[in-house]
Design an enzyme around this catalytic site. Structure first.
Site, short mmCIF file in Angstrom:
data_model
loop_
_atom_site.label_atom_id
_atom_site.label_comp_id
_atom_site.label_asym_id
_atom_site.label_seq_id
_atom_site.Cartn_x
_atom_site.Cartn_y
_atom_site.Cartn_z
N HIS A 161 1.68 -0.96 9.01
CA HIS A 161 2.36 -1.72 7.96
C HIS A 161 3.69 -2.21 8.53
CE1 HIS A 161 4.71 1.89 7.60
NE2 HIS A 161 3.66 2.61 7.23
N HIS A 210 5.82 0.17 10.73
CA HIS A 210 5.41 0.29 12.13
C HIS A 210 5.82 -0.96 12.90
CE1 HIS A 210 2.10 2.74 10.11
NE2 HIS A 210 2.59 3.61 10.96
#
Ligand code: AMP
Length: 280
Positions: A32, A35
């Site tokens: 997501h 990250h």
């Protein structure tokens, strides 16, 4: 476009041939924006970026979500490829667990003391699994810098302690927590929430923010402890809500430079964590 590698040997050979500054971003995938913000930072700082995607069985307890943890390699790669500078990225996604833990793997890396509290208290063995895999990822990646999110602050401090104690020759970078617009920290486990649970999940960041603000306004630690106690008594979803010295994970004291306010909140299948750091 990034490159994808699925075996440890190929990864090691590729890494050995890389010139310049190398950054490592270890993940369990299902990427997501949180990250991706780590990857973006690494792309900015480094000549080459290694992103590892491995759902590490050793960091899950027997009753946790290892089997159901979302595995979405194809869309993870697409997300990485959408970043500017993705041609600097090599993704290592081991094709099976034996790439990381061959038969007769016998070693465990364990940081003591700071793993006894907060998440460590409720997830016995979790941080031993994290340090064991991260040490191995450091060994094969030989990074100059490794990137971790503040959302998992205790994890960052545990890895920092391991790196200091074992004299690992790399720098660690902590990247601020990425949140949804309403303040909920992004997490792969948010996928487990129903619509109602998603609303209720805001109790976690809202409580941390409110407590932090009260502490800043009143500078009263005893009052803060009382407020925490009340919240825990009134809502059984809290697994923990604690304030500690952010460096030692012990009670705050007059010399404490930073307070860590950290909470874990259980909603159905989803165990959510979050924290704020308060400079004093
Ligand atoms: P995970 O895939 O959950 O193991 O996370 C991989 C890395 O991403 C860890 O360093 C996490 O701290 C970091 N991370 C996960 N969620 C967030 C977030 N919302 N903001 C910043 N970093 C995050």
């Amino acid at each position: 476009m990034s490159q994808l590698i699925k075996t440890k040997n190929e990864f090691i050979n590729k890494r050995r041939a890389l010139p310049g500054r190398v950054g490592l971003v270890p993940t369990m995938g299902n990427l997501h924006q949180g990250h991706l913000d780590l990857v973006k930072q690494a792309i900015e700082d480094c000549d080459h970026v290694l992103v590892t995607i491995f759902v590490n069985p050793k960091q899950f307890g027997p009753n946790e979500d290892f089997a159901n943890y979302p595995r979405t390699l194809e869309s993870d790669i697409e997300k990485i490829n959408s970043l500017e500078g993705s041609d600097k990225v090599i993704v290592f996604a081991p094709e099976n667990n034996e790439e990381i833990y061959p038969e007769n793997f016998q070693t465990e890396i364990r940081v003591k003391d700071i793993t006894d509290v907060l998440c460590g208290k409720y997830r016995p063995g979790h941080f031993d699994g994290v340090t064991t895999v991260v040490y191995q990822l450091f060994s094969i990646s030989m990074p100059h810098f490794a990137y971790f999110g503040q959302k998992d602050y205790q994890q960052f401090k545990v890895i920092e302690k391991m790196s200091q104690d074992l004299l690992l020759p790399l720098g660690l970078v902590m990247v601020p927590t990425t949140r949804d617009e309403d303040g909920l920290a992004l997490s792969s486990r948010n996928n487990y929430l129903s619509a109602d649970e998603r609303k209720q999940a805001l109790t976690l960041p809202n409580s941390l923010r409110e407590l932090a603000q009260n502490l800043v306004d009143n500078k009263d630690y005893i009052l803060l402890k009382d407020e925490i106690k009340k919240k825990l008594e009134n809502d059984s979803h809290w697994q923990y809500l604690e304030v500690y010295d952010a460096d030692t994970f012990k009670e705050v004291h007059t010399e404490s430079k930073t307070y860590l306010l950290a909470g874990a909140y259980q909603l159905g299948k989803a165990r959510l964590i979050d924290n704020v750091l308060i400079g004093v």
